[in-house]
Motif scaffolding. Structure first.
Motif, short mmCIF file in Angstrom:
data_model
loop_
_atom_site.label_atom_id
_atom_site.label_comp_id
_atom_site.label_asym_id
_atom_site.label_seq_id
_atom_site.Cartn_x
_atom_site.Cartn_y
_atom_site.Cartn_z
N ARG A 170 0.76 -1.11 -0.07
CA ARG A 170 0.14 -0.05 -0.04
C ARG A 170 0.86 0.97 -0.18
NH1 ARG A 170 -3.59 -1.70 4.90
NH2 ARG A 170 -5.10 -3.17 3.80
N CYS A 194 0.46 5.25 0.09
CA CYS A 194 -0.08 6.74 0.70
C CYS A 194 0.49 7.87 0.02
CB CYS A 194 0.20 6.84 2.10
SG CYS A 194 -0.94 8.56 2.95
N PHE A 201 -0.52 12.04 -0.14
CA PHE A 201 -1.27 13.43 -0.42
C PHE A 201 -0.73 14.03 -0.98
CE2 PHE A 201 2.13 12.06 3.74
CZ PHE A 201 1.54 11.69 5.06
N VAL A 246 -3.35 4.41 -0.31
CA VAL A 246 -4.44 5.55 1.03
C VAL A 246 -3.69 6.51 0.40
CG1 VAL A 246 -3.91 5.13 3.16
CG2 VAL A 246 -3.22 3.16 1.89
N TYR A 247 -4.72 7.24 0.83
CA TYR A 247 -4.97 8.80 0.19
C TYR A 247 -6.33 9.77 1.40
CZ TYR A 247 -9.28 9.06 -1.98
OH TYR A 247 -11.16 9.31 -2.25
N ARG A 302 -6.18 10.22 11.68
CA ARG A 302 -6.33 10.23 10.19
C ARG A 302 -4.94 10.09 9.63
NH1 ARG A 302 -7.75 15.38 5.41
NH2 ARG A 302 -8.90 13.97 4.48
N LYS A 303 -3.83 10.69 9.85
CA LYS A 303 -2.34 10.39 9.93
C LYS A 303 -1.97 9.71 10.36
CE LYS A 303 -1.45 15.01 11.39
NZ LYS A 303 -0.39 15.98 11.57
N MET A 343 -3.71 6.37 8.08
CA MET A 343 -2.74 6.15 6.87
C MET A 343 -1.49 5.87 7.05
SD MET A 343 -4.52 10.07 5.15
CE MET A 343 -3.73 9.86 3.79
N SER A 400 0.12 2.07 4.94
CA SER A 400 1.33 1.90 4.12
C SER A 400 2.14 1.73 4.29
CB SER A 400 0.86 3.44 3.89
OG SER A 400 -0.51 4.54 3.40
N PHE A 427 5.57 6.80 1.06
CA PHE A 427 4.28 7.84 1.56
C PHE A 427 4.93 8.32 -0.21
CE2 PHE A 427 5.17 5.94 5.26
CZ PHE A 427 4.03 6.19 6.10
N GLU A 456 1.70 16.93 6.24
CA GLU A 456 1.16 16.06 6.21
C GLU A 456 3.24 15.09 5.85
OE1 GLU A 456 -2.87 14.74 5.50
OE2 GLU A 456 -2.08 15.53 3.98
#
Length: 196
Positions: free
Chosen positions: A6, A8, A10, A40-41, A93-94, A97, A101, A104, A116
């Motif tokens: 996965r 992530c 941003f 993932v977002y 949230r952060k 995520m 993940s 990033f 982020e």
């Protein structure tokens, strides 16, 4: 990309002025899906966030959104995701995520995107994770930031090996290849910052 299950991303909740931003978001979403990696977002349907998610979904990819309840209530939630997780706050949230993940990517965005990126990179510097952090530098969007980071290194306020942890590419495929090949440096959590 066996080690990356996965990724992530941003990016901005606005589309931005440069059409290249949305084009790159769509290219990145397709590339992630084509590699069999889940996206993932931030869970929104708007801006570059919506563009990257829509492209990954259209390419048959899995897309996991993480959205604070306050933004869900404003009807920003993407309703077509593989999975949407609604959390209580931006902090949650952060954290989620990051947990979900294996790497990033920061695309063009505003202060939320910057925050982020710097937080997740700081966690890597501290040894809280060994996951790659990166910039997709679309049309030179991050050139000024990159120059500033190099100035911070020159001023001896950032160690070169920490600066080198932030991968930078202009092309989504090249960036994905670097993320897949990333070898994290060994970071001892107990070394004083001025000794790193």
């Amino acid at each position: 990309m066996a080690t990356l299950r996965r990724l992530c991303v941003f990016c901005g909740s606005s589309i931005g002025r440069d059409p290249a931003f949305a084009e790159a978001a769509r290219a990145l979403g397709r590339a992630i899906a084509d590699e069999g990696v889940a996206l993932v977002y931030g869970g929104a349907s708007v801006g570059l966030m919506g563009a990257v998610a829509d492209a990954a979904l259209a390419a048959g990819g899995e897309v996991i959104g993480v959205l604070p309840r306050s933004l869900f209530a404003r009807e920003l939630a993407h309703r077509g995701l593989s999975e949407l997780r609604v959390v209580g706050s931006m902090h949650e949230r952060k954290a989620l995520m990051a947990e979900l993940s294996d790497g990033f990517i920061a695309m063009p965005g505003g202060i939320g995107t910057f925050e982020e990126l710097f937080e997740i990179w700081t966690w890597a510097q501290l040894g809280d994770h060994a996951k790659p952090c990166s910039l997709l530098n679309v049309n030179g969007f991050y050139d000024g930031l990159i120059a500033f980071l190099d100035q911070v290194v020159d001023q001896q306020l950032l160690k070169p090996r920490i600066r080198d942890m932030l991968l930078v590419e202009r092309d989504p495929a090249a960036l994905l290849a670097r993320l897949a090949a990333y070898q994290a440096p060994v970071i001892d959590k107990w070394i004083a910052p001025d000794q790193r």
